[in-house]
Every structure is written in structure tokens, then in C-alpha cells.
Design a protein around this motif. Structure first.
Motif, short mmCIF file in Angstrom:
data_model
loop_
_atom_site.label_atom_id
_atom_site.label_comp_id
_atom_site.label_asym_id
_atom_site.label_seq_id
_atom_site.Cartn_x
_atom_site.Cartn_y
_atom_site.Cartn_z
N PRO A 1 0.83 -1.22 0.00
CA PRO A 1 0.00 0.00 0.00
C PRO A 1 0.86 1.26 0.00
O PRO A 1 1.97 1.28 0.55
N ALA A 2 0.35 2.30 -0.61
CA ALA A 2 1.06 3.58 -0.67
C ALA A 2 1.12 4.24 0.70
O ALA A 2 0.19 4.13 1.50
N ALA A 3 2.23 4.91 0.98
CA ALA A 3 2.42 5.61 2.25
C ALA A 3 3.08 6.96 1.98
O ALA A 3 3.55 7.22 0.86
N LYS A 4 3.11 7.81 2.98
CA LYS A 4 3.70 9.13 2.84
C LYS A 4 5.13 9.03 2.31
O LYS A 4 5.93 8.24 2.80
N GLY A 5 5.44 9.83 1.30
CA GLY A 5 6.77 9.81 0.70
C GLY A 5 6.84 8.97 -0.56
O GLY A 5 7.77 9.10 -1.34
N ASP A 6 5.84 8.09 -0.75
CA ASP A 6 5.79 7.28 -1.98
C ASP A 6 5.28 8.12 -3.14
O ASP A 6 4.66 9.17 -2.95
N TYR A 7 5.52 7.62 -4.35
CA TYR A 7 5.01 8.25 -5.57
C TYR A 7 4.00 7.31 -6.21
O TYR A 7 4.31 6.16 -6.52
N ALA A 8 2.78 7.82 -6.36
CA ALA A 8 1.72 7.01 -6.95
C ALA A 8 1.36 7.55 -8.34
O ALA A 8 1.24 8.76 -8.52
N ASN A 9 1.21 6.63 -9.29
CA ASN A 9 0.69 7.01 -10.61
C ASN A 9 -0.82 6.81 -10.56
O ASN A 9 -1.30 5.71 -10.30
N ILE A 10 -1.57 7.90 -10.79
CA ILE A 10 -3.02 7.86 -10.53
C ILE A 10 -3.83 8.40 -11.71
O ILE A 10 -3.34 9.17 -12.52
N ASP A 11 -5.09 7.95 -11.76
CA ASP A 11 -6.10 8.52 -12.66
C ASP A 11 -7.12 9.24 -11.79
O ASP A 11 -7.51 8.73 -10.72
N LEU A 12 -7.60 10.41 -12.24
CA LEU A 12 -8.56 11.19 -11.48
C LEU A 12 -9.77 11.50 -12.35
O LEU A 12 -9.63 11.85 -13.53
N VAL A 13 -10.97 11.37 -11.77
CA VAL A 13 -12.20 11.77 -12.44
C VAL A 13 -13.03 12.56 -11.45
O VAL A 13 -13.30 12.11 -10.34
#
Length: 456
Positions: free
Chosen positions: A162-174
Motif C-alpha cells: 500500500p502507498a504511504a507518505k513519501g511514496d510516488y503514486a501514478n493515478i487517474d482522477l475523475v
């Protein structure tokens, strides 16, 4: 020329200026010559029409109007100089009396109301001592800068968690409002914890793994629906963590010209020391200005303060009209402090008998242009065309006055004399440097050239 001065406020005066005919006549003659260049009178070559004919054919009122337009600004400036009044804004001019014919003995009379700099009695600099805190650095300062360098050489690697503070997430937003999609973005890289996008996004992403999605309510910060609440669906495509290199000699060789980590740390410590000395010089400057203002009551011109506060407010909120009372109070306080510092530095420049050369102004403007990545010549020409040369001259005068004043006093740190010569420089000795008047004359020529280019 007769000048009477009436103080309306501590920072506002009304000058009543009465001009004798012999002082106003040259302006009338100049106006006749200028008009003669523009009109055609049978029997005379253009530009060679006698003044009396101009008065008859064009009318004395037109001649007087031209003379007033050209003469009043110059006469006003002479009055300021004679009465030693330092204006801080443009004057309100009221022309009250003008001669109606060449034989009319009526004197030109006009009133100028202007906000001025109050008289400021600065303390003597001889023997003045100012204490400045020690420029200290700690191991933590060195380690913090080393860590910043280390992060520049970090790499992002995919992680199956799971993503946590400091990580980089590639995301889609709607984003949806009332079930209708109003905005969408795909493949956005976002650092968790940076809080650089939508409010609530960090909380929504925390704990999500690749392939998972969630929905939260947020306020749109751009676009057609800026400021509106929306349901925002976010999907995580991948999660990456930053992998930092080991702090060892190999890292020192990759990140710098040094062979060992100890050498790199020593160089970073020197850089921290230079920065600390720079901060100390800034503290010395602030302490010096505070010392000059100590015990002084310095009133601030109301109109100038209002304009300055408005500019501060524009930098604080996109819509100054919707500013809160707290923001308005903060803007006014900042404007007052800024104006008081400027007035004190102007008075200091006069006290130190500072001379501003054309080269001083050119170098100042060129340095600003370079900071903003602009062509220096184009920037300087724009300053001249916009009539901002005077402000540049004032800024240079303040800077030179400040340096001269700081050189005249003694700064101490923990009882020892503090050497600030590397920041204050040496006294410039250039007797052949052109004066402010020369800079202004050059600006006038450049202005004429610019106008000629625009007319072509």
C-alpha cells in the motif's frame, strides 16, 4: 517665483506658487515656436512664424495652455528643490491664474498638493556599535544538506504494498458534479504527503495499493468549476518508493568532485558556514536599520500607504475585495514597515551624501533582468519607456546609502569586532562617474528614440 508652503498633515503639504512674468515668458516663447512648427500661415515658412502672428492667428489661450503644460512641472520641481520637500507621490495640480494676453500682467499661479517624506533626524553614526548574533552551524545543518544532495541521486522503484507518505503514486482522477464528469486526468505522478493537488487526496491515497480506487469529496482548484465541490474518483495504477544511495565514498565520487565522503562533508560544512555568514550579514543589516529607527516617530503618508497596502494584498489573495480583516491588517502593517524603512534609507542616503551614477543604475537594472532571465537591454528600455527610471534611481540610492552607513558603524559579535567587508565591499572611487542627472538625460534621449520608433 514666490512659494508659500502650508502643512496640511505631517506628511502632506500645499504649495502655492506664483510665477513672475519674466520667468513665465520663456515658456510662452517656447510654446509659440512649437506651435509654429505645426501650423501653416500664408506668407511665412513653416516653423518661422513670428510669435505675435501666432498669438493673433492661433490665439493666446492656446499658447498659454501649451506653456502651462510644459512650464508647471518644471516650476513645481524647482519649488520642491528650493523648499527641500521630498515628494512621495504625484501632486494634485490646480492652475488658478493665467495671463489672458501677451500684455496681461496677471501672474501664473498654481497650487500643488502632495504627500511628502517627513523630516527624519537620524542618529549620529560615529561611535555607533551594534551587536549581532553569532553565525553558528550544527552537524544537523550539514546532514540536512547532505540528505538533500542524496535525494537528488535517488531512484524510484516499484513496490508491491500500500502507498504511504513519501511514496510516488501514478493515478487517474475523475471529478463529477451531480453525476456528470467535469474533469479527468490520467497517468498523474503524485508524491503522497506533498499536499500539492486537491485537499483530501493524500488521505484518500494513503493505504491504497496498485489497482485499487476510492472516491472522496474535494473542492476543484482550477478550470470552469473552480471552487465547486465535486466527487473525485481516484485510481492507483502503480506505487513507487524512493531508493536512496548509500552514504559512502562511491556516493561522494558520483555526486561531487571529491574522492571521499569525509571530503564531501567538509565542503558542505564550508558551504553551510558561508550561508550562516550571509544570514549574519542580513541580521546586521536589519539591526542597523532598527537602530536608525529607534526612538523615532515616523508618520507614513496615507495615500502612499493605501497604494502599498493594496499591492501587498494582491500578493496575499487572488481577490483583494474579498480579503479578510486579518489580511487587510497584515497588508497595512507590511506597507507601513516597508515605507518607514524606505524613508529612513532615503534620509540615510542624503546624510551619507550618496551619488548615484548612470553605471550604478544600469548595473542594477541589468542584475534584475538576469534574475528573471530577460535581455538586459530590452528590460532597461522597458523601464525607461514606462517612466520607472526614477524608482530605479531611488532603489540604487538606498542600497548605496545603506552600505555606506553600515561601513561607518561598528558591528560586534560576542564582544569582538565583526568583519563584514566581504559583504559591504569597498567605497567606490570613480570621480568621473556620471550623475543621476546624466542618467536621466540619457533616459530622456532613449525615450525620444523609442517614441520615434513607435511613430514609424
Amino acid at each position: 517665483m514666490k512659494i508659500s508652503v502650508r502643512n496640511l498633515e505631517p506628511t502632506k503639504v500645499k504649495l502655492t506658487i506664483t510665477v513672475d512674468p519674466e520667468e513665465f515668458n520663456p515658456y510662452l516663447d517656447a510654446a509659440r515656436k512649437e506651435i509654429a512648427k505645426q501650423v501653416t500661415v500664408p506668407g511665412f515658412r513653416k516653423g518661422h512664424v513670428p510669435g505675435k502672428i501666432i498669438d493673433q492667428r492661433i490665439g493666446f489661450a492656446a499658447v498659454a495652455g501649451e506653456a502651462v503644460n510644459n512650464g508647471v512641472p518644471e516650476l513645481y520641481s524647482k519649488a520642491l528643490e528650493e523648499k527641500k520637500i521630498r515628494p512621495m507621490a504625484q501632486p494634485e495640480i490646480d492652475v488658478q491664474e493665467v495671463p489672458t494676453s501677451a500684455k496681461d500682467e496677471t501672474k501664473l499661479k498654481f497650487v500643488a498638493t502632495v504627500e511628502r517624506r517627513p523630516d527624519i533626524e537620524l542618529p549620529e553614526l560615529d561611535g555607533m556599535e551594534i551587536d549581532v548574533p553569532k553565525a553558528e552551524i550544527t552537524d544537523e545543518d550539514v546532514n540536512r544538506r547532505l540528505e538533500n544532495l542524496r535525494q537528488r541521486f535517488g531512484t524510484l522503484v516499484g513496490v508491491d504494498r500500500p502507498a504511504a507518505k513519501g511514496d510516488y503514486a501514478n493515478i487517474d482522477l475523475v471529478a463529477e458534479i451531480d453525476g456528470e464528469t467535469v474533469d479527468s486526468q490520467e497517468g498523474v505522478s503524485y508524491e503522497l504527503g506533498s499536499n500539492t493537488m486537491l485537499d483530501g487526496l493524500d488521505e484518500a491515497l494513503d493505504g491504497l495499493s496498485a489497482g485499487e480506487e476510492t472516491t472522496f469529496e474535494g473542492t476543484l482548484e482550477a478550470g470552469e468549476h473552480e471552487g465547486e465541490k465535486a466527487q473525485i474518483k481516484v485510481k492507483v495504477n502503480s506505487v513507487k518508493a524512493e531508493e536512496l544511495p548509500e552514504l559512502d565514498d562511491d556516493f561522494a565520487q558520483e555526486a561531487s568532485e571529491f574522492d571521499t565522503l569525509d571530503e564531501l562533508k567538509a565542503d558542505i560544512r564550508k558551504a553551510c558556514e558561508r550561508d550562516a555568514e550571509g544570514r549574519q550579514a542580513t541580521e546586521a543589516r536589519d539591526a542597523f536599520i532598527a537602530k536608525l529607527k529607534e526612538g523615532l516617530e515616523i508618520p507614513v503618508p496615507k495615500g502612499v500607504k493605501a497604494e502599498a497596502a493594496e499591492q501587498h494584498l494582491k500578493g496575499m489573495t487572488p481577490d483583494p475585495e474579498q480579503a479578510t480583516k486579518e489580511q487587510k491588517a497584515e497588508a497595512e502593517e507590511a506597507a507601513e514597515n516597508e515605507l518607514r524603512d524606505q524613508m529612513v534609507l532615503d534620509a540615510l542616503a542624503e546624510k551619507m551624501d550618496v551619488k548615484v551614477s548612470q553605471m550604478d543604475v544600469t548595473n542594477f537594472l541589468a542584475s534584475i533582468a538576469q534574475q528573471y532571465g530577460m535581455d538586459p537591454s530590452a528590460f532597461i528600455n522597458a523601464i525607461i519607456r514606462n517612466g520607472q527610471l526614477g524608482s530605479a534611481v531611488e532603489e540604487v540610492g538606498r542600497s548605496k546609502g545603506l552600505l555606506a552607513g553600515m561601513r561607518a558603524v561598528t558591528f560586534k559579535c560576542e564582544g569582538e569586532v565583526l568583519d563584514l567587508s566581504s559583504f559591504l565591499g569597498d567605497v567606490a572611487e570613480d570621480e568621473e562617474a556620471e550623475s543621476v542627472e546624466a542618467a536621466s538625460a540619457a533616459a530622456a534621449v532613449a525615450d525620444e528614440l523609442a517614441q520615434a520608433e513607435d511613430a514609424e
